[in-house]
Design a protein around this motif. Structure first.
Motif, mmCIF file in Angstrom:
data_model
loop_
_atom_site.group_PDB
_atom_site.id
_atom_site.type_symbol
_atom_site.label_atom_id
_atom_site.label_comp_id
_atom_site.label_asym_id
_atom_site.label_seq_id
_atom_site.Cartn_x
_atom_site.Cartn_y
_atom_site.Cartn_z
ATOM 1 N N VAL A 4 -5.621 3.752 4.798
ATOM 2 C CA VAL A 4 -3.956 4.478 4.202
ATOM 3 C C VAL A 4 -3.260 3.926 6.003
ATOM 4 N N ARG A 5 -2.161 3.162 5.969
ATOM 5 C CA ARG A 5 -1.524 3.815 7.012
ATOM 6 C C ARG A 5 0.052 4.943 6.873
ATOM 7 N N LYS A 6 0.480 5.509 7.743
ATOM 8 C CA LYS A 6 1.324 6.130 7.868
ATOM 9 C C LYS A 6 2.853 5.229 8.347
ATOM 10 N N SER A 7 3.536 6.013 8.307
ATOM 11 C CA SER A 7 4.875 5.229 8.921
ATOM 12 C C SER A 7 4.829 6.085 10.377
ATOM 13 N N VAL A 8 5.557 4.703 11.137
ATOM 14 C CA VAL A 8 6.461 5.329 12.583
ATOM 15 C C VAL A 8 6.926 6.597 12.513
ATOM 16 N N ALA A 9 7.537 7.094 11.938
ATOM 17 C CA ALA A 9 8.181 8.359 12.149
ATOM 18 C C ALA A 9 7.300 9.583 11.567
ATOM 19 N N LEU A 137 -4.639 2.618 20.821
ATOM 20 C CA LEU A 137 -4.797 4.097 20.613
ATOM 21 C C LEU A 137 -3.805 4.014 19.491
ATOM 22 N N LEU A 138 -2.833 4.163 20.399
ATOM 23 C CA LEU A 138 -0.950 3.619 19.468
ATOM 24 C C LEU A 138 -1.634 2.736 18.343
ATOM 25 N N ALA A 139 -1.977 2.115 18.427
ATOM 26 C CA ALA A 139 -2.607 1.500 17.022
ATOM 27 C C ALA A 139 -3.158 1.396 16.076
ATOM 28 N N ARG A 140 -4.027 1.902 16.475
ATOM 29 C CA ARG A 140 -5.014 3.030 15.992
ATOM 30 C C ARG A 140 -4.711 3.878 14.987
ATOM 31 N N LEU A 141 -3.790 4.759 15.164
ATOM 32 C CA LEU A 141 -3.374 5.741 14.283
ATOM 33 C C LEU A 141 -2.015 4.876 14.067
ATOM 34 N N GLY A 142 -1.472 3.886 13.684
ATOM 35 C CA GLY A 142 -0.526 4.013 13.109
ATOM 36 C C GLY A 142 0.702 3.185 13.234
ATOM 37 N N ALA A 147 5.859 1.828 21.772
ATOM 38 C CA ALA A 147 5.128 1.185 22.849
ATOM 39 C C ALA A 147 5.052 2.482 23.717
ATOM 40 N N PRO A 148 3.756 1.532 24.681
ATOM 41 C CA PRO A 148 2.857 3.439 25.446
ATOM 42 C C PRO A 148 5.145 3.548 26.709
#
Length: 998
Positions: A4-9, A137-142, A147-148
């Protein structure tokens, strides 16, 4: 089941708990900082399931955390326990595979992991740069649309773990078998982080072999990403510590000259200021000689981590942290990693036999790993060890099994690598700690035992032998870039642990001891530069002197080795290594008397050095006793014109000066100078020293102009005959500047001494006793010219002198006395009183109640009481000082005249203007006769006389005397000088007693 992926916000607000093995703490810190920059709330959970807890239970406990759980995967994560991959696979399938929405992972290793970690869908951060690692890392957390962030050059957060701190030196390689100690490492970190600015110092305390060094190294690797500079320093010996600290200067980018002292000063100053780096970590490893090195402990915004066996660090504002032996679980885990052929039961039995001591576990398990011997057989050998070894314990609290275990290991090496044992035996006649291999390899072949000739001349055999010792943790190999291209020479040193050193040495036969000791003594003698007065060679002596005792140099009758001892004593005296020098001299005098006889010429040589060290530390009575014996015997045996007699008499005169027997000291000093002039001429260094010493004697007699002339002659010749930066030339500059100040020529004194202080710091180092004395002379000259910063400058100097020399050293007392006077003059009466009373108390304890220094300090303390309004007590002290000083040095000595000047004021204030005027008139007349009509003390006495006459209503005479005195003050000191202005405003003059060098 799909992840399950969460939205960015949502992801940006979602809390994240990072689960990590302690070994990967640097990764956890960096990842946490990156996530916090993106808006996440981050919690850290070090994964270390306690014994009895299953892996499944530990993973289920993680689910109690809020938000996502980010696991940092590495082989270390799965070694905790240790538990098998099958156990891990079962737990991962049961917990992670059914909660993939809660778990995420990144991998920081390329090692094979349990197959079920596939359920974590880990992103690999192995072998990539920081920017790409953050993106993954950020991509793995959704947070796929985030961007970094750009780096802030001024950031203070942890750096990327693959990036080494900007400055990194001397740190041992990371121990990939490091086990446990998780709570201790965390405690070290929090102690350092929570310490106040300038006080972040932690000492790891424990017995040898308990693993202090390994813990310190692991701390560096776990937390090193939070520092910009990490510097590891072997601190077994003061000389080594000073050398390695000085080597930090170029690493920090500091612009310094080539002088050793300048580099060290620059480093300590840079660390204190936090420039160029405020986030620095300094590790002092093996710092057992606390009294020898505590003064080199840096302050500032960074952190200091010390490893030591000495509890005395607790007295130097460091947080002591006890390092215990391993817990049994840690022992078992470590043994199994070190010797994987052993199972849990074997590891447990071995740990019990070795009492969980990490060093023994490391050495023994490493040997068992390569051996076919069973644990039962090994333990059987331990239980049937030779009873004669029971008395050979390294220390009372070490188990007997340590000696036996080492015997087994060394016997194994003897059978397989005999050359390594030969080398090891040679090394134990150096001191434990760093052993400069160069000293051995530079010896001529004729000086080597036959079995070592091939080893020293064959680089391959040498490397094989040292590698085997390193393999079994017998020694540690260290290298420093000192510009040598010799294989194994120059740059390479072998570091031997103290327990190993003692064990190997105790196991040698008497024949072997004699043979190897002779070789090491020759190596040390060959390395002697031969010029201990040359400050440029002091690093060489700092390398040699720690090994004198271990090599048994005092047992040798070889003239070269005896000269090495004498040169080392001279170096220790000149460089301020007084404690070490006294120990060597005292042992040497006793040993040489037994070896050579009571009246051998070498006895007089070592007596001279011993007396110098005693005199330097204020032990005047003991110095006088041994010098008197030498003088009486040599005069009777050889007559008056003998160089050894003159040397002994030189020490006698110095001791007499310290004991305030000034007339006798002057007569001896005069005879010594006449003797040298006749025997060696006017420009010989011994004659110059004799003239210098005569100047000291006449200065203590109050004959300042005569002292100035003698010191000027000595300085002129030394500048011509020696280089201007020679330590003796610089010493003459101190004395010359001091004479000028005592004569009231303050501006000239400051002019001489300002340049001299700069040169002292460059040549001799900022904390050398002679440099500290030079600074004191300068500050006091500046104070006499009206320098308002004098209290601050003296306070800083006093702090340094106490740190370097201790509170009872003669120079410390001299500076403290000056500080008390200056503090009083600037209104800090409480500080002036406490310091002044402490100085008087310490002088009384060492010199007796009637010594002029005690009496002078009583007078100073009386001035403090007078300023505080305690007039009756003030008068009692000042009158006591006057009476005692008159008896001690006579009525015409400047010290007595100064005490009389102070007494005129107390008599006037107490309602005795007639007595005050009578004393003032007598004092001004005597001062004019002794010091001259325009000396500051004479003019102060004239100003006081005018005030006393005014109190008797003799206005006309008072005004005439005052007018003449003011004119003389303006002519000699200047119309705006502080003394002139004070006299013009009719402020009552006073006189400060100042102890002098002897």
């Amino acid at each position: 089941m799909a992840v399950v992926r969460k939205s960015v916000a949502t992801a940006e607000r979602q809390p994240v708990t990072i689960s990590f093995a302690g070994f990967n703490r640097a990764w956890a810190a960096w990842i946490g900082a990156r996530l916090e920059r993106q808006g996440h709330r981050v919690a850290f959970e070090r994964f270390d399931p306690p014994p009895g807890t299953t892996i499944q239970q530990a993973l289920e406990d993680l689910l109690l955390a809020e938000g996502r759980i980010l696991v940092i995967l590495s082989d270390w994560y799965f070694q905790l326990g240790p538990r098998t991959h099958e156990e891990w696979n079962q737990a991962l399938r049961a917990v992670v595979a059914t909660n993939t929405d809660r778990f995420a992972a990144v991998s920081v290793t390329n090692a094979a992991l349990p197959t079920a970690t596939a359920a974590l869908s880990a992103s690999s951060l192995w072998g990539i740069g920081a920017h790409e690692a953050e993106r993954r890392l950020l991509a793995r957390l959704g947070t796929v649309d985030t961007a970094p962030l750009e780096e802030n050059p001024a950031r203070s957060g942890p750096r990327f773990p693959s990036d080494q701190p900007r400055v990194w030196g001397g740190v041992p390689r990371r121990n990939i078998r490091f086990t446990g100690r998780e709570n201790l490492l965390g405690s070290i970190y929090h102690r350092l982080q929570q310490a106040e600015h300038g006080a972040a110092v932690v000492t790891l305390l424990g017995m040898s072999g308990v693993g202090k060094t390994q813990i310190a190294a692991e701390y560096v690797y776990r937390f090193g990403s939070e520092y910009d500079a990490v510097w590891w320093v072997p601190a077994d010996q003061r000389g080594t510590l000073r050398q390695r600290l000085a080597e930090l200067a170029p690493a920090l980018g500091l612009t310094t000259g080539p002088e050793y002292g300048e580099r060290l000063r620059a480093v300590l100053d840079a660390l204190r200021r936090g420039n160029p780096y405020s986030r620095w970590l300094l590790v002092l490893d093996g710092a057992d000689q606390v009294g020898d090195i505590a003064d080199l402990l840096p302050s500032g915004p960074g952190h200091v981590l010390i490893t030591s066996q000495n509890r005395a660090w607790g007295e130097h504002n460091t947080a002591l942290m006890e390092v215990p032996v391993y817990s049994r679980d840690e022992s078992v885990a470590f043994v199994r990693r070190r010797a994987d052929r052993l199972d849990d039961t074997d590891a447990d039995r071995l740990a019990e036999a070795l009492e969980d001591l990490p060093l023994l576990l490391d050495q023994t398990a490493g040997w068992l790993s390569d051996s076919t011997m069973s644990v039962d057989e090994y333990i059987g050998l331990l239980s049937t060890g030779n009873n004669s070894e029971a008395g050979l314990k390294v220390a009372a609290d070490f188990p007997m099994t340590f000696q036996t275990a080492w015997s087994i290991l060394l016997n194994q090496l003897r059978d397989t690598e005999p050359a390594s044992i030969d080398l090891l035996r040679m090394c134990v006649f150096f001191a434990p700690g760093p052993i400069p291999v160069r000293l051995l390899r530079e010896l001529p072949v004729r000086d080597l035992p036959e079995q070592l000739v091939g080893l020293m001349n064959d680089p391959l055999r040498w490397n094989d032998a040292t590698a085997k010792l390193v393999q079994y943790s017998v020694v540690r190999r260290e290298s420093h870039d000192v510009g040598s291209d010799e294989p194994g020479g120059g740059a390479e040193i072998l570091h031997m642990h103290r327990m190993v050193h003692q064990t190997v040495r105790d196991g040698l036969s008497e024949a072997d001891r004699r043979e190897y000791a002779v070789v090491v003594r020759r190596a040390l003698a060959a390395a002697d530069p031969g010029r201990p007065t040359d400050t440029r060679l002091w690093p060489r002596y700092a390398e040699i002197t720690p090994h004198l005792k271990a090599a048994g140099v005092l047992e040798s009758t070889d003239p070269d080795i005896q000269q090495l001892v004498l040169n080392s004593l001279r170096y220790m005296y000149l460089s301020g290594e007084y404690t070490s020098g006294l120990k060597l001299a005292e042992r040497g005098l006793a040993a040489w008397k037994e070896l050579l006889g009571e009246f051998h010429p070498r006895i007089w040589d070592i007596t001279r050095h011993y007396a110098n060290l005693l005199h330097a530390t204020g032990s005047y009575e003991k110095a006088e006793s041994i010098c008197r014996i030498a003088v009486d015997h040599l005069r009777e045996e050889r007559g008056q014109q003998d160089l050894d007699l003159l040397r002994a008499a030189t020490g006698l005169a110095a001791s007499l000066r310290g004991l305030a027997r000034y007339d006798e000291a002057h007569e001896v000093s005069r005879l010594v100078l006449e003797g040298y002039l006749e025997l060696v001429g006017d420009r010989d260094s011994r004659t110059l020293s004799a003239r210098n010493n005569l100047a000291v004697s006449v200065r203590l007699l109050g004959r300042y102009q005569e002292a100035l002339e003698l010191d000027r002659q000595t300085l002129d010749i030394r500048r011509d005959a020696l280089r201007p930066r020679h330590s003796w030339t610089l010493f003459s500059e101190i004395n010359y500047a001091w004479d000028l100040r005592l004569l009231g020529r303050y501006d000239e004194s400051v002019s001489v001494q300002e340049r001299s202080v700069r040169t002292h710091r460059d040549v001799m180092g900022v904390d050398n006793p002679q440099t500290l004395r030079a600074e004191h002379t300068l500050i006091m000259g500046q104070y006499r010219t009206g320098e308002r910063r004098a209290p601050v400058l003296l306070a800083r100097l006093l702090e340094r002198v106490e740190r370097v020399l201790g509170e009872n050293h003669p120079l410390t007392l001299m500076v403290a006395s000056s500080y008390s006077c200056v503090a009083r003059e600037h209104g800090d009466l409480d500080r002036a009183r406490s310091v002044g009373e402490a100085v008087a108390r310490r002088y009384r304890a060492t010199l007796g109640p009637v010594h002029p220094y005690v009496l002078g300090c009583l007078g100073n303390n009386g001035l403090v009481l007078r300023a505080a309004g305690e007039r009756q007590q003030a008068q009692e002290l000042i009158e006591e000082a006057l009476t005692g000083m008159n008896e001690a040095v006579g009525p015409d000595h400047p010290w007595t005249l100064g005490c009389a000047l102070n007494a005129t004021a107390t008599r006037n204030f107490s309602g005795d203007p007639e007595g005050a005027a009578e004393l003032s008139r007598d004092t001004s007349a005597r001062a004019a006769a002794v010091l001259g009509a325009t000396h500051p003390l004479t003019l102060s006495a004239r100003i006081a006389l005018a005030a006393d006459l005014r109190a008797l209503r003799k206005i006309q005479e008072a005004e005439k005397i005052e007018e003449e005195a003011l004119a003389s003050l303006s002519a000699t000191q200047g119309a705006q000088h502080v003394h002139t202005v004070s006299a013009r405003s009719r402020t009552r003059p006073f006189w400060d007693f100042e102890p002098q060098g002897t």
